[in-house]
Design an enzyme around this catalytic site. Structure first.
Site, PDB file in Angstrom:
ATOM      1  N   THR A 243      -0.899  47.286  18.132  1.00 38.82           N
ATOM      2  CA  THR A 243      -0.110  46.658  19.201  1.00 38.82           C
ATOM      3  C   THR A 243      -0.579  47.114  20.584  1.00 38.82           C
ATOM      4  O   THR A 243      -0.658  46.314  21.522  1.00 38.82           O
ATOM      5  CB  THR A 243       1.385  46.959  18.968  1.00 38.82           C
ATOM      6  OG1 THR A 243       1.779  46.253  17.781  1.00 38.82           O
ATOM      7  CG2 THR A 243       2.252  46.492  20.130  1.00 38.82           C
TER       8      THR A 243
ATOM      9  N   GLY B 182      -5.179  43.770  15.118  1.00 38.15           N
ATOM     10  CA  GLY B 182      -5.309  45.216  15.282  1.00 38.15           C
ATOM     11  C   GLY B 182      -3.999  45.809  15.760  1.00 38.15           C
ATOM     12  O   GLY B 182      -2.932  45.215  15.577  1.00 38.15           O
TER      13      GLY B 182
ATOM     14  N   THR C  29      -3.603  48.066  21.509  1.00 41.80           N
ATOM     15  CA  THR C  29      -4.871  47.387  21.825  1.00 41.80           C
ATOM     16  C   THR C  29      -4.584  45.924  22.180  1.00 41.80           C
ATOM     17  O   THR C  29      -5.185  45.382  23.119  1.00 41.80           O
ATOM     18  CB  THR C  29      -5.848  47.430  20.618  1.00 41.80           C
ATOM     19  OG1 THR C  29      -5.834  48.731  20.046  1.00 41.80           O
ATOM     20  CG2 THR C  29      -7.260  47.083  21.029  1.00 41.80           C
TER      21      THR C  29
ATOM     22  N   GLU D 191      -1.736  32.323  12.584  1.00 39.64           N
ATOM     23  CA  GLU D 191      -2.993  31.987  11.927  1.00 39.64           C
ATOM     24  C   GLU D 191      -2.662  31.209  10.658  1.00 39.64           C
ATOM     25  O   GLU D 191      -1.507  31.046  10.305  1.00 39.64           O
ATOM     26  CB  GLU D 191      -3.757  33.273  11.577  1.00 39.64           C
ATOM     27  CG  GLU D 191      -4.149  34.082  12.804  1.00 39.64           C
ATOM     28  CD  GLU D 191      -5.014  35.285  12.474  1.00 39.64           C
ATOM     29  OE1 GLU D 191      -4.769  35.935  11.442  1.00 39.64           O
ATOM     30  OE2 GLU D 191      -5.929  35.573  13.255  1.00 39.64           O
TER      31      GLU D 191
ATOM     32  N   GLU E  15      -2.565  39.278  16.274  1.00 37.01           N
ATOM     33  CA  GLU E  15      -1.869  39.700  15.047  1.00 37.01           C
ATOM     34  C   GLU E  15      -1.815  41.216  15.093  1.00 37.01           C
ATOM     35  O   GLU E  15      -2.840  41.878  14.936  1.00 37.01           O
ATOM     36  CB  GLU E  15      -2.644  39.227  13.804  1.00 37.01           C
ATOM     37  CG  GLU E  15      -2.795  37.725  13.694  1.00 37.01           C
ATOM     38  CD  GLU E  15      -1.476  37.004  13.534  1.00 37.01           C
ATOM     39  OE1 GLU E  15      -0.492  37.622  13.084  1.00 37.01           O
ATOM     40  OE2 GLU E  15      -1.420  35.817  13.887  1.00 37.01           O
TER      41      GLU E  15
HETATM   42  P1  NDP Z   1      -7.305  48.717  16.643  1.00 37.20           P
HETATM   43  O1  NDP Z   1      -6.381  48.026  17.566  1.00 37.20           O
HETATM   44  O2  NDP Z   1      -7.683  50.114  16.948  1.00 37.20           O
HETATM   45  O3  NDP Z   1      -8.673  47.936  16.486  1.00 37.20           O
HETATM   46  C1  NDP Z   1      -8.769  46.593  16.054  1.00 37.20           C
HETATM   47  C2  NDP Z   1     -10.102  46.039  16.505  1.00 37.20           C
HETATM   48  O4  NDP Z   1     -10.123  45.979  17.931  1.00 37.20           O
HETATM   49  C3  NDP Z   1     -11.305  46.899  16.103  1.00 37.20           C
HETATM   50  O5  NDP Z   1     -12.412  46.068  15.862  1.00 37.20           O
HETATM   51  C4  NDP Z   1     -11.512  47.721  17.354  1.00 37.20           C
HETATM   52  O6  NDP Z   1     -12.799  48.240  17.429  1.00 37.20           O
HETATM   53  C5  NDP Z   1     -11.239  46.697  18.436  1.00 37.20           C
HETATM   54  N1  NDP Z   1     -10.899  47.221  19.752  1.00 37.20           N
HETATM   55  C6  NDP Z   1     -10.402  48.433  20.081  1.00 37.20           C
HETATM   56  N2  NDP Z   1     -10.251  48.527  21.436  1.00 37.20           N
HETATM   57  C7  NDP Z   1     -10.656  47.339  21.954  1.00 37.20           C
HETATM   58  C8  NDP Z   1     -10.742  46.803  23.274  1.00 37.20           C
HETATM   59  N3  NDP Z   1     -10.411  47.512  24.356  1.00 37.20           N
HETATM   60  N4  NDP Z   1     -11.183  45.545  23.437  1.00 37.20           N
HETATM   61  C9  NDP Z   1     -11.526  44.801  22.361  1.00 37.20           C
HETATM   62  N5  NDP Z   1     -11.499  45.257  21.089  1.00 37.20           N
HETATM   63  C10 NDP Z   1     -11.054  46.502  20.882  1.00 37.20           C
HETATM   64  O7  NDP Z   1      -6.640  48.574  15.206  1.00 37.20           O
HETATM   65  P2  NDP Z   1      -7.145  49.228  13.861  1.00 37.20           P
HETATM   66  O8  NDP Z   1      -8.566  48.832  13.582  1.00 37.20           O
HETATM   67  O9  NDP Z   1      -6.782  50.664  13.900  1.00 37.20           O
HETATM   68  O10 NDP Z   1      -6.261  48.434  12.780  1.00 37.20           O
HETATM   69  C11 NDP Z   1      -5.007  48.826  12.418  1.00 37.20           C
HETATM   70  C12 NDP Z   1      -3.954  48.003  13.127  1.00 37.20           C
HETATM   71  O11 NDP Z   1      -4.131  46.633  12.841  1.00 37.20           O
HETATM   72  C13 NDP Z   1      -2.563  48.339  12.669  1.00 37.20           C
HETATM   73  O12 NDP Z   1      -1.719  48.461  13.779  1.00 37.20           O
HETATM   74  C14 NDP Z   1      -2.156  47.130  11.839  1.00 37.20           C
HETATM   75  O13 NDP Z   1      -0.794  46.917  11.755  1.00 37.20           O
HETATM   76  C15 NDP Z   1      -2.867  46.043  12.538  1.00 37.20           C
HETATM   77  N6  NDP Z   1      -3.038  44.902  11.647  1.00 37.20           N
HETATM   78  C16 NDP Z   1      -2.312  43.761  11.880  1.00 37.20           C
HETATM   79  C17 NDP Z   1      -2.404  42.689  11.037  1.00 37.20           C
HETATM   80  C18 NDP Z   1      -1.655  41.422  11.311  1.00 37.20           C
HETATM   81  O14 NDP Z   1      -2.058  40.387  10.780  1.00 37.20           O
HETATM   82  N7  NDP Z   1      -0.606  41.423  12.110  1.00 37.20           N
HETATM   83  C19 NDP Z   1      -3.255  42.732   9.838  1.00 37.20           C
HETATM   84  C20 NDP Z   1      -3.971  43.969   9.698  1.00 37.20           C
HETATM   85  C21 NDP Z   1      -3.858  45.010  10.581  1.00 37.20           C
HETATM   86  P3  NDP Z   1     -13.124  49.724  16.873  1.00 37.20           P
HETATM   87  O15 NDP Z   1     -12.521  49.867  15.535  1.00 37.20           O
HETATM   88  O16 NDP Z   1     -14.588  49.692  16.819  1.00 37.20           O
HETATM   89  O17 NDP Z   1     -12.555  50.653  17.881  1.00 37.20           O
END
Ligand code: NDP
Length: 484
Positions: A229, A227, A231, A463, A249
């Site tokens: 950075t 997700g 978060t 991974e 990641e």
């Molecule tokens: P987020 O960080 O917003 O969310 C990722 C996941 O974490 C979601 O399931 C989200 O839930 C959950 N989450 C949010 N807050 C918390 C918390 N406090 N504790 C635990 N879990 C939490 O990312 P996005 O979903 O917006 O995804 C986009 C991002 O992911 C981009 O920055 C992208 O670059 C990155 N990414 C990285 C990859 C890699 O392999 N390096 C691959 C793909 C994406 P919810 O959505 O329900 O809020």
């Protein structure tokens, strides 16, 4: 309206709170289903079920765990068409992309880790005098949390849960609240695949509630997170005092370095794909296009000409190549990034605003034109912050050294793409770029055995292949003498 369910202890059920969250189709802006608004109470139930299931699952022969994953993969194949439509509707991605990439890859992830666990042997060390044997016993960690994002929903969800389960762990998984549908479908087939109750649990809900409860739970011993950075940083802070194992990641601001001696047509065609595939919402997408001075004008003209002709359309239509971005909030964030770039002096070469696909069902959907911006230096916000949308910038460089400096002028280090026909220069540049992945004269070519991940603010850990199986196991060194 369809109500999706959590999977806890083999039972499909709503949240303990009894509350629901709306799930919106990005192409239309309409609510079309609901998900349970889960919190710590649901996570506690899932952990209790996982604790009960762990002794049997963790000691099952690896062939039997692999067989479960293969049966699950067969379910994905059997329901591929329905999954393709569900993923496109939930995320806004074109049906063609879900069909070519997301769903086949989800199936492959399950099959790949079924095979990987069959080849995952541990090491033994014997000193020269053969007086002792040391061997490494790789034990499953126990209960692990897998938290995945919305951009490649089932693809990234299975990328985590497959190695976790193959290695003998019980899983508490949370898909993104914005794209829960395909994970829900997968959870419905777990029992038929032969996965015992409590081994695989899915908790739907908000990151700050359900996700946070997973991250905080003391019996969940490892977190695999993909997700944003910020978060990721929050999760690292939360888990540090409990010494949880962590794989992060995170985001990227990936450079595509285009040298003057590249294969022009190939570099152009692939840069368009690497910039705008999935509406630019892949962590590996190129967002900073660095072009050598002597090629700059020719490359820019050809790029703008082709991108300006790209049509944004209804993701549900077969011919659509550019669909919707994932949510209203994300669309508005991307537009504000474009506005900030204009205010900083950037020139919009094409796009720059919302798009209106011809299909009237999409009138209230979340669409953005593919956008190219030039004229901004490396320290500008748009060249430093992740946009995660169909927006790229162009910058010039005059030599190899400057190209590398520009590429590395970022807090991120996930992926880089290098375009040149000079192989020595290609290898030198790849070695000098701060990134977990470097593609030379190609993009998004993946081999699931290779280590996948980023450096700097793009994450911690790798991974893929045995790296993932190492993450999801705890090595114990056992030593014994060879003579009494
Ligand atoms: P987020 O960080 O917003 O969310 C990722 C996941 O974490 C979601 O399931 C989200 O839930 C959950 N989450 C949010 N807050 C918390 C918390 N406090 N504790 C635990 N879990 C939490 O990312 P996005 O979903 O917006 O995804 C986009 C991002 O992911 C981009 O920055 C992208 O670059 C990155 N990414 C990285 C990859 C890699 O392999 N390096 C691959 C793909 C994406 P919810 O959505 O329900 O809020």
């Amino acid at each position: 309206m369809e109500q999706l369910q959590n999977l806890i202890g083999g039972e499909l059920r709503g949240a303990v709170s009894g509350e629901w969250l709306d799930n919106i189709e990005p192409a239309t802006g309409e609510v079309y289903s609901q998900i349970p608004r889960s919190n710590a109470a649901d996570v506690n139930l899932a952990v209790a079920a996982a604790v009960k299931a762990f002794p049997q699952w963790s000691t099952l022969a690896f062939e039997e765990r692999a067989a479960c994953l293969r049966r699950w993969a067969a379910k994905v194949a059997e329901h591929a068409e329905a999954l393709v439509h569900a993923e496109s509707k939930d995320n806004g991605k074109p049906i063609s992309l879900a069909k070519a990439v997301d769903i086949p890859r989800a199936q492959q992830n399950l099959e790949f880790f079924a095979g990987a666990i069959e080849h995952f042997a541990s090491e033994a060390h014997i000193p020269a005098d053969a007086s002792h044997i040391h061997y490494t016993h790789r034990k499953p960690i126990g209960i692990v949390g897998c938290i995945s994002p919305w951009n490649l929903p089932l693809y990234l969800f299975t990328w985590k849960i497959a190695p976790a389960l193959a290695a003998g762990n019980c899983v508490i998984a949370k898909p993104s609240e914005i794209t829960p549908f395909s994970a829900f479908m997968l959870s419905q087939w777990a029992e038929e695949a032969g996965i015992p109750k409590g081994v695989f649990n899915v908790i739907h809900g908000l990151g700050a509630e359900a996700g946070q409860a997973i991250v905080e739970h003391p019996q969940i011993k490892a977190i695999s997170f993909t997700g944003g950075t910020s978060t990721g940083a929050h999760i690292a802070r939360t888990t540090a005092p409990q010494f949880k194992k962590l794989s992060l990641e995170l985001g990227g601001k990936n450079p595509a370095i285009v040298f003057a001696d590249c294969d022009f047509d190939k570099a152009l065609a692939t840069t368009i794909r690497s910039s705008f595939a999935n509406q630019g919402q892949i962590c590996l997408c190129s967002s900073r296009i660095l072009i050598e001075d002597s090629l700059y004008d020719r490359f820019k003209t050809a790029l703008v000409e082709k991108v300006a002709r790209m049509r944004v359309g209804d993701p549900a239509e077969q011919g659509t190549k550019m669909g919707a971005v994932v949510s209203r909030a994300h669309r508005d964030k991307i537009l504000s990034n474009i506005d900030a770039a204009i205010k900083a002096g950037g020139e919009i070469l094409c796009g720059g605003t919302v798009a209106s696909p011809p299909n009237t069902r999409c009138n209230n959907g979340f669409f953005i034109q593919p956008t190219i911006i030039e004229g901004l230096g490396p320290s500008c916000e748009i060249n430093q912050e992740e946009v995660f949308g169909p927006v790229i910038t162009l910058q010039r460089f005059s030599n190899e050294k400057q190209a590398i400096e520009l590429a590395n002028d970022s807090q991120y280090g996930l992926a880089a793409t290098i375009w040149t026909q000079d192989l020595s220069k290609a290898h030198r540049t790849a070695a000098a770029v701060d990134s977990g992945i470097a593609w030379i004269n190609c993009w998004l070519v993946r081999d699931l055995r290779t280590p996948f991940g980023g450096v700097k603010s793009s994450g911690v850990g790798r991974e893929g292949g045995f790296e993932a199986l190492r993450f999801f196991t705890e090595p114990q060194n056992v030593c014994l003498p060879t003579q009494a």
